[in-house]
Enzyme design. Structure first.
Site, PDB file in Angstrom:
ATOM      1  NE  ARG A 113      55.448  33.941  79.825  1.00 28.04           N
ATOM      2  CZ  ARG A 113      54.441  33.879  80.669  1.00 28.04           C
ATOM      3  NH1 ARG A 113      53.359  33.192  80.351  1.00 28.04           N
ATOM      4  NH2 ARG A 113      54.502  34.485  81.822  1.00 28.04           N
ATOM      5  CE  LYS A 135      69.679  40.677  63.060  1.00 28.00           C
ATOM      6  NZ  LYS A 135      70.700  41.658  62.643  1.00 28.00           N
ATOM      7  CD  GLU A 177      69.494  46.854  53.698  1.00 31.53           C
ATOM      8  OE1 GLU A 177      70.355  45.939  53.648  1.00 31.53           O
ATOM      9  OE2 GLU A 177      69.259  47.502  54.734  1.00 31.53           O
ATOM     10  CE  LYS A 219      68.256  38.969  56.585  1.00 33.58           C
ATOM     11  NZ  LYS A 219      67.628  40.163  57.090  1.00 33.58           N
ATOM     12  CD  GLU A 229      73.911  40.666  63.859  1.00 34.78           C
ATOM     13  OE1 GLU A 229      72.754  40.768  63.403  1.00 34.78           O
ATOM     14  OE2 GLU A 229      74.557  41.599  64.321  1.00 34.78           O
ATOM     15  NE  ARG A 233      70.377  37.852  60.754  1.00 36.62           N
ATOM     16  CZ  ARG A 233      69.107  37.544  60.963  1.00 36.62           C
ATOM     17  NH1 ARG A 233      68.805  36.396  61.538  1.00 36.62           N
ATOM     18  NH2 ARG A 233      68.136  38.363  60.600  1.00 36.62           N
ATOM     19  CG  ASN A 237      74.735  44.044  61.006  1.00 34.77           C
ATOM     20  OD1 ASN A 237      73.559  44.208  60.720  1.00 34.77           O
ATOM     21  ND2 ASN A 237      75.122  43.260  61.999  1.00 34.77           N
ATOM     22  CG  HIS A 240      72.998  47.867  58.495  1.00 37.69           C
ATOM     23  ND1 HIS A 240      73.359  47.547  57.202  1.00 37.69           N
ATOM     24  CD2 HIS A 240      71.651  47.668  58.559  1.00 37.69           C
ATOM     25  CE1 HIS A 240      72.282  47.162  56.532  1.00 37.69           C
ATOM     26  NE2 HIS A 240      71.235  47.234  57.328  1.00 37.69           N
ATOM     27  CG  HIS A 244      71.678  51.074  62.752  1.00 36.46           C
ATOM     28  ND1 HIS A 244      71.774  49.859  63.413  1.00 36.46           N
ATOM     29  CD2 HIS A 244      70.827  50.859  61.721  1.00 36.46           C
ATOM     30  CE1 HIS A 244      71.018  48.960  62.794  1.00 36.46           C
ATOM     31  NE2 HIS A 244      70.435  49.544  61.775  1.00 36.46           N
ATOM     32  CG  HIS A 257      67.118  50.890  57.284  1.00 40.05           C
ATOM     33  ND1 HIS A 257      68.035  51.083  58.299  1.00 40.05           N
ATOM     34  CD2 HIS A 257      67.361  49.647  56.799  1.00 40.05           C
ATOM     35  CE1 HIS A 257      68.786  50.002  58.417  1.00 40.05           C
ATOM     36  NE2 HIS A 257      68.404  49.113  57.518  1.00 40.05           N
TER      37      HIS A 257
END
Ligand code: GLY
Length: 353
Positions: A113, A135, A177, A219, A229, A233, A237, A240, A244, A257
């Protein structure tokens, strides 16, 4: 040294940009620290594993590759940790590129956990994006990072010296990036990348340290404002949404990526000309292209990419969200964009090669 504080409801920590930072791991281990598990790849370990010589540790090798970023690999690593005596006092050090940071972070997030993680990114892309902000996650066949968790690290240790061993293609993938950071929030950074491209590509230390620090500062600011997000935030993206889709369409095996994000930024820039009346589109596109090339886009169908957008996790109730520049240094989040315009934007970039 540059240090940027990330302040989130879950945890406050520092992202440190410093040559030699990978040797500072012991400073950030908790006082009552159990076993330390370095999650890494064989390549990274062979090059940089000496950073752990002062720390009693176990090594868990992740096979590497976007296609292995799957829950089954997380389960296998958790079994190895248990076999080596891990418990709730254990700490994961995610030591590698973005895939290792995401997967190792997710392992830490769900092991018993949740146990602490220190992020030690060894690729440029991971240093300026993946390792900062908490993330973590793995891919499903249907899409990227669709299983995951926000799990903020104890610290992020960013050592530009490790980039010396990075293949040129990986370095350029990370630069995309950083270009993203310039477009979304820092026109000065964008201009620097435009004007000093020769120094950036030659990896001159002063400029490399500066652009990494700028990207990490941006960032840290964004994540501190919006950990989950819900708002700001989302600007991270940029590129992205389509990026993606491109990665999924090519089974995560043809593009890095950052390269997919470069393609997505180009498509979003074309779209922005139509939707936000962006006047700087030519400048943005030129800088992205100048840091290329990205691998050939031959055989990729614009229609297939557009269809994939709906399964991206940024799609909310079937509504695709696009981060679109309004000018260099500023973006807006737009939903409900006409499908035909999206398709035309993707076709414009595919046609341009
Ligand atoms: N890579 C985007 C984010 O961390 O939010």
């Amino acid at each position: 040294m540059a240090s940027f504080r990330v302040q989130t409801p879950q945890r406050t920590y520092d992202a440190i940009v410093e040559r030699g930072a990978i040797r500072r791991i012991p400073e950030f281990l908790p006082q009552k620290c159990g076993k330390v598990f370095a999650v890494t790849t064989k390549d990274v370990w062979n090059l940089h594993g000496s950073a752990f010589t002062q720390i009693p540790h176990n090594v868990i090798f992740f096979p590497g590759g976007e296609s292995r970023k799957r829950i089954s690999e997380v389960e296998a690593m958790a079994e190895q940790m248990l076999a080596a005596g891990a418990d709730r006092s254990s700490v994961v050090v995610a030591f590698g590129g973005g895939i290792v940071n995401d997967t190792g972070g997710f392992l830490a997030a769900i092991f018993m956990r949740g146990i602490p993680v220190i992020q030690v990114p060894t690729t440029l892309l991971a240093q300026v994006d993946a390792a900062v902000g908490g993330k973590t996650g793995v891919n499903l066949v249907s899409g990227k990072n669709l299983l995951g968790s926000f799990h903020q690290p104890l610290a992020v240790l960013i050592d530009p010296d490790v980039l010396k061993t990075l293949p040129d293609r990986e370095y350029r993938a990370g630069l995309y990036e950083i270009i993203k950071c310039g477009v979304i929030r820092d026109a000065n950074l964008f201009r620097l990348l435009d004007e000093d491209i020769a120094s950036v590509l030659a990896q001159e230390p002063a400029i490399v340290d500066r652009i990494i620090a700028d990207a990490v500062r941006i960032k840290a600011e964004v994540v501190s404002n919006d950990e989950r997000e819900g708002g700001l935030r989302r600007i991270l993206n940029f590129g992205h949404t389509v990026g993606h889709a491109l990665e999924a369409e090519t089974q995560y095996s043809r593009f890095l990526h950052g390269e997919a994000v470069a393609f997505g930024m180009r498509a979003a820039t074309v779209l922005a000309e139509r939707v936000t009346d962006l006047k700087d589109a030519a400048d943005i596109d030129r800088v992205i292209v100048n840091y290329g090339p990205i691998p050939s886009l031959k055989g990729i169908s614009a229609k297939n990419l557009a269809a994939r957008l709906v399964s991206d996790k940024k799609t909310i109730q079937g509504n695709v969200h696009f981060v679109l520049p309004t000018k260099i240094g500023e973006v807006t989040v737009v939903s409900g964009v006409d499908y035909a315009q999206v398709l035309e934007s993707i076709e414009a970039v595919l046609g341009g090669g």
